[in-house]
Design a protein around this motif. Structure first.
Motif, PDB file in Angstrom:
ATOM      1  N   ILE A 143       3.924   5.750  -5.629  1.00 14.75           N
ATOM      2  CA  ILE A 143       3.846   5.790  -7.086  1.00 14.75           C
ATOM      3  C   ILE A 143       2.765   6.778  -7.529  1.00 14.75           C
ATOM      4  O   ILE A 143       2.990   7.599  -8.428  1.00 14.75           O
ATOM      5  N   LYS A 144       1.593   6.728  -6.906  1.00 11.37           N
ATOM      6  CA  LYS A 144       0.512   7.656  -7.252  1.00 11.37           C
ATOM      7  C   LYS A 144       0.915   9.104  -6.988  1.00 11.37           C
ATOM      8  O   LYS A 144       0.672   9.994  -7.804  1.00 11.37           O
ATOM      9  N   LEU A 145       1.544   9.346  -5.842  1.00 13.98           N
ATOM     10  CA  LEU A 145       1.993  10.696  -5.506  1.00 13.98           C
ATOM     11  C   LEU A 145       3.023  11.192  -6.520  1.00 13.98           C
ATOM     12  O   LEU A 145       2.963  12.343  -6.955  1.00 13.98           O
ATOM     13  N   SER A 146       3.938  10.337  -6.926  1.00 17.31           N
ATOM     14  CA  SER A 146       4.951  10.722  -7.910  1.00 17.31           C
ATOM     15  C   SER A 146       4.327  11.060  -9.248  1.00 17.31           C
ATOM     16  O   SER A 146       4.738  12.010  -9.913  1.00 17.31           O
ATOM     17  N   LEU A 147       3.350  10.271  -9.664  1.00 19.25           N
ATOM     18  CA  LEU A 147       2.669  10.566 -10.928  1.00 19.25           C
ATOM     19  C   LEU A 147       1.945  11.899 -10.866  1.00 19.25           C
ATOM     20  O   LEU A 147       2.008  12.703 -11.810  1.00 19.25           O
ATOM     21  N   ILE A 148       1.265  12.156  -9.764  1.00 14.16           N
ATOM     22  CA  ILE A 148       0.563  13.431  -9.602  1.00 14.16           C
ATOM     23  C   ILE A 148       1.556  14.583  -9.642  1.00 14.16           C
ATOM     24  O   ILE A 148       1.349  15.577 -10.345  1.00 14.16           O
ATOM     25  N   ASN A 207       3.945   1.533  -1.181  1.00 16.03           N
ATOM     26  CA  ASN A 207       4.579   1.658  -2.497  1.00 16.03           C
ATOM     27  C   ASN A 207       3.611   2.232  -3.521  1.00 16.03           C
ATOM     28  O   ASN A 207       3.979   3.094  -4.312  1.00 16.03           O
ATOM     29  N   TRP A 208       2.362   1.769  -3.531  1.00 16.02           N
ATOM     30  CA  TRP A 208       1.376   2.298  -4.473  1.00 16.02           C
ATOM     31  C   TRP A 208       1.070   3.761  -4.192  1.00 16.02           C
ATOM     32  O   TRP A 208       0.892   4.550  -5.112  1.00 16.02           O
ATOM     33  N   LEU A 209       1.025   4.122  -2.920  1.00 13.89           N
ATOM     34  CA  LEU A 209       0.797   5.520  -2.561  1.00 13.89           C
ATOM     35  C   LEU A 209       1.932   6.395  -3.080  1.00 13.89           C
ATOM     36  O   LEU A 209       1.691   7.468  -3.647  1.00 13.89           O
ATOM     37  N   ASN A 217       0.825  -1.213   0.000  1.00 15.90           N
ATOM     38  CA  ASN A 217       0.000   0.000   0.000  1.00 15.90           C
ATOM     39  C   ASN A 217       0.852   1.254   0.000  1.00 15.90           C
ATOM     40  O   ASN A 217       0.548   2.223  -0.682  1.00 15.90           O
TER      41      ASN A 217
END
Length: 171
Positions: free
Chosen positions: A14-19, A10-12, A8
């Motif tokens: 990744i999502k934050l980096s994309l944003i 790691n996915w957070l 969870n």
């Protein structure tokens, strides 16, 4: 339970980096360019993910390594490449402002200079990172197998980053 929390987290990240990677496209005004802001994000955060990706590529070639050293190699080469090499070569080929494009709105950006600067930065990356990738190998007896996977890992990540920077420029 612990692996679920790590997954969870790691996915957070990744999502934050994309944003955050799309944030520079929204930046207007005279405080800086979207190219400059993305460059700062690249040097501050994205090198972690680039290093992890390059480490994974090496592992796919059965070259176990210390990911943290590959991340350090990326920080060093990104700093030198993006703040010294790319702007210098970009300038001598006609782009007077690698980070600014000569104008705040990127309309006069010299794409030839951009591509020459990014190509020179890629070559510098290969020279700077190879010794650190060598040190990152857990089994140095496999050093003769490093060059191909090293080049592939760096080529993939550099092409992706060049495309992202290009996308920011032409927006």
């Amino acid at each position: 339970m612990q692996s679920q929390i790590n997954l969870n987290t790691n996915w957070l990240l990744i999502k934050l980096s994309l944003i955050l990677s799309f944030f520079p496209l929204l930046c207007f005004g005279n405080a800086g360019s979207s190219m400059m802001y993305f460059g700062l994000l690249h040097c501050a955060i994205l090198n972690i993910f680039i290093g992890i990706a390059e480490s994974i590529v090496l592992k796919k070639f059965k070259l176990s390594n210390h990911t943290w050293l590959i991340i350090i190699a990326n920080y060093i080469s990104a700093f030198i490449g993006l703040y010294f090499i790319a702007p210098y070569f970009s300038t001598i080929t006609g782009n007077e402002g690698f980070w600014w494009g000569g104008k705040n709105d990127n309309l006069g950006y010299g794409l030839k200079g951009f591509f020459v600067g990014m190509a020179a930065s890629f070559i510098a990356t290969l020279i700077i990172e190879y010794p650190i990738f060598y040190l990152a190998l857990k089994d140095r007896s496999k050093k003769n197998r490093l060059l191909g996977p090293f080049f592939i890992a760096n080529f993939i990540t550099n092409v992706i980053m060049t495309l992202v920077y290009y996308w920011i420029i032409v927006g």
